[in-house]
Design an enzyme around this catalytic site. Sequence first.
Site, mmCIF file in Angstrom:
data_model
loop_
_atom_site.group_PDB
_atom_site.id
_atom_site.type_symbol
_atom_site.label_atom_id
_atom_site.label_comp_id
_atom_site.label_asym_id
_atom_site.label_seq_id
_atom_site.Cartn_x
_atom_site.Cartn_y
_atom_site.Cartn_z
ATOM 1 N N HIS A 1 0.849 -1.194 0.000
ATOM 2 C CA HIS A 1 0.000 0.000 0.000
ATOM 3 C C HIS A 1 0.885 1.245 0.000
ATOM 4 O O HIS A 1 1.837 1.338 0.780
ATOM 5 C CB HIS A 1 -0.896 -0.011 1.248
ATOM 6 C CG HIS A 1 -1.683 1.251 1.443
ATOM 7 N ND1 HIS A 1 -1.373 2.182 2.411
ATOM 8 C CD2 HIS A 1 -2.761 1.741 0.787
ATOM 9 C CE1 HIS A 1 -2.239 3.175 2.357
ATOM 10 N NE2 HIS A 1 -3.084 2.941 1.378
ATOM 11 N N HIS B 1 1.851 11.365 -2.510
ATOM 12 C CA HIS B 1 0.581 11.198 -1.809
ATOM 13 C C HIS B 1 -0.233 12.471 -2.004
ATOM 14 O O HIS B 1 0.153 13.536 -1.528
ATOM 15 C CB HIS B 1 0.828 10.936 -0.322
ATOM 16 C CG HIS B 1 -0.298 10.219 0.334
ATOM 17 N ND1 HIS B 1 -0.275 9.828 1.650
ATOM 18 C CD2 HIS B 1 -1.490 9.806 -0.142
ATOM 19 C CE1 HIS B 1 -1.402 9.212 1.950
ATOM 20 N NE2 HIS B 1 -2.147 9.191 0.876
#
Length: 672
Positions: A345, A392
């Site tokens: 992840h 991100h």
Amino acid sequence: EMAARVSNRLFSHKLNEVPVHLQTPTFALKWCEEIKKPPAVPIIVNLSIDSKGFYLICVNRVKKEVECFDLALIHDTRTGSQVSLPQGGVEYFDQNHIGLLDVPVTSKWLTIYYGNTFVASELRIVHFYFESPSLAREWTEKLFQLGHNQILRNLSSLDCLEKIHSKIIHGLIDLDKRKIPVRNLVQFLCKNNRDSSKVREIHQRLESLKLNIIDSTIDPNEFTFNKFFSLYMNLIQCHEIEKLFNAIGGIDCQYLNVENVKVFLKKQKETLNDATEMDLYEIKANDVIKKYSEHDEYEREKGMSNESFLRYLLSFDNLIVDPKKFDLCMNMDKPLAHYFISSSHNTYLTGYQWTGRSSIEMYRQVLLTGCRCIELDVLDSEKKSDEPEIKHKNTPVKPVLFIEVIVAIKEYAFKVTPYPLVLSIENHCSAKTQAKMAQYFVDVFGKNLITEPLKTHPCDGNYPLPSPNDLKYKILIKNKKISTNSPSPVSNNNNHQIGNQTPDAISATTSSDTSSDIGKLRCHQQLLNASPRHCFLNNDPDELAECTDVNEKNSSENPPSDGDTICESKATKAMSDLVHYLVPVSFKSFAKAEQLSKSFEMSSFSEDRALSLIREQAKEFVAYNQRQISRIYPRGTRLESSNYNPYMYWLVGCQMCALNYQTLGKTKHTNL
């Protein structure tokens, strides 16, 4: 034939076989790992590998010091173009005219990534320089091969003792005297804890071994593994082993005969009491006695001693897990949905979700663990160029270049396993950037990239997914795919117009629409306000449902910390054409999925939503996973990059349990 089969159950896999020339010292220069004040000067060392293949032995020829590098902790070895020279390296070699006239310095260089973590910034990076490129290549290849031996990483207790003995012999030696100082051995066994009673006991046990101790030193050739094992037995005083030994052979028993061992083996296996079985166990009992008493031929004739019995109990032959399972032992011809797929992840992150750093090196280190699904969060460049970047979204995390990441993936995709690699793309890019992404994928991955379905496995509901063997050395893209009835995205100009409207204005212009349509526009309004150039208006309600998981509620005080809960850009044709077998769709219900029966479609679930489905519809979840793939990702509140327990999801067959590889712990090790 049956007798041979039982006899072969004794473990015969070999540990590392080290070539003789690598066991002899090889000249090299070792670069300082901590360079404070350049110019740095390399250290002259001799490198060798112990005969059992446990350690890389590095001898500092100036300070007469020895460092043993555990081969099982070597993550990666690099030479040539993959090497980045350390600070001060280029200047040193330029000043000393090294590598200028013959070959580049990097071709003679070996870099080792070493440690018990997957985070690149926490690994030791050790540099060596050899006299020739051929030496550098050989050491690079051999150290990687030896370090990634699965037996070395899953040693029996008996082999662990051999490993400790090897470190004593090579790591505690006084290089001038070529002897092992007793003081060094005592400190090693006491772990530098100066307990006077323990020190006295060790000295007493050493004396009982009848070693020729001169000037408080021990000859390493005399301190064999058999001597060390006797010392180990005397120090730990295995009373429970003595009780078991006496229970098998009788009180005051000195040796176990074939009949004793045969009965013990049979009882352990709980087999039927018939003549054929007993004959087979008699053969195995003889093999056990012979194998574990070979250190003492005189004692072997009498049977199995207490020491030999303990060796057997600590060996691979007595493991709960069959050592053969450490190698590939599964049938790899089943549909892809029938396998657990090690998944990462937010692979690019080295730390926390909100404050961590993006790193290309994380992709290399994660792939070296055998991970087969890695995640790429791709955005338009912050510099307003058309170069895609990975970071991100909506966090202060600095980006890394997309092209550099996929080049690293190309180099490491199949370095430790040939089975297919899945790139899970979270796409927040404009159409122009997506076109460049798609072209990079095709150019960099070449024949490894799946650009169309296999002829034997069309993307059709009537066909199962291809098997891992069908997809060996192939890379699959998981990205949104254009549906046949999906309308075209609106232009960028329209996007900005919508982004400049207030929610009230949007409501006014859509008074004739249903409340669900208003909700869709509000969702796009919020997204466009965050970054208008990243988005396309998506009119497909099925895709819209994937924007935010129903169990994830993000307040204004806590921005979304997980990309899975943020709307993605609408897929362009260039990217859509690369998506086969792993087409992400919004999950409606298990009944709907069964009705459609499309094996090539998959859905992602937050850990909370998946757990809720397990509680309410476990059987349906199992049936779903038998046909198609599901992916589980951490809840958005795990800002510190902690991990959920994947075991609960494996029970219903969830194939991809995406974990944060930068965070070690019990749940992460469960996945390895």
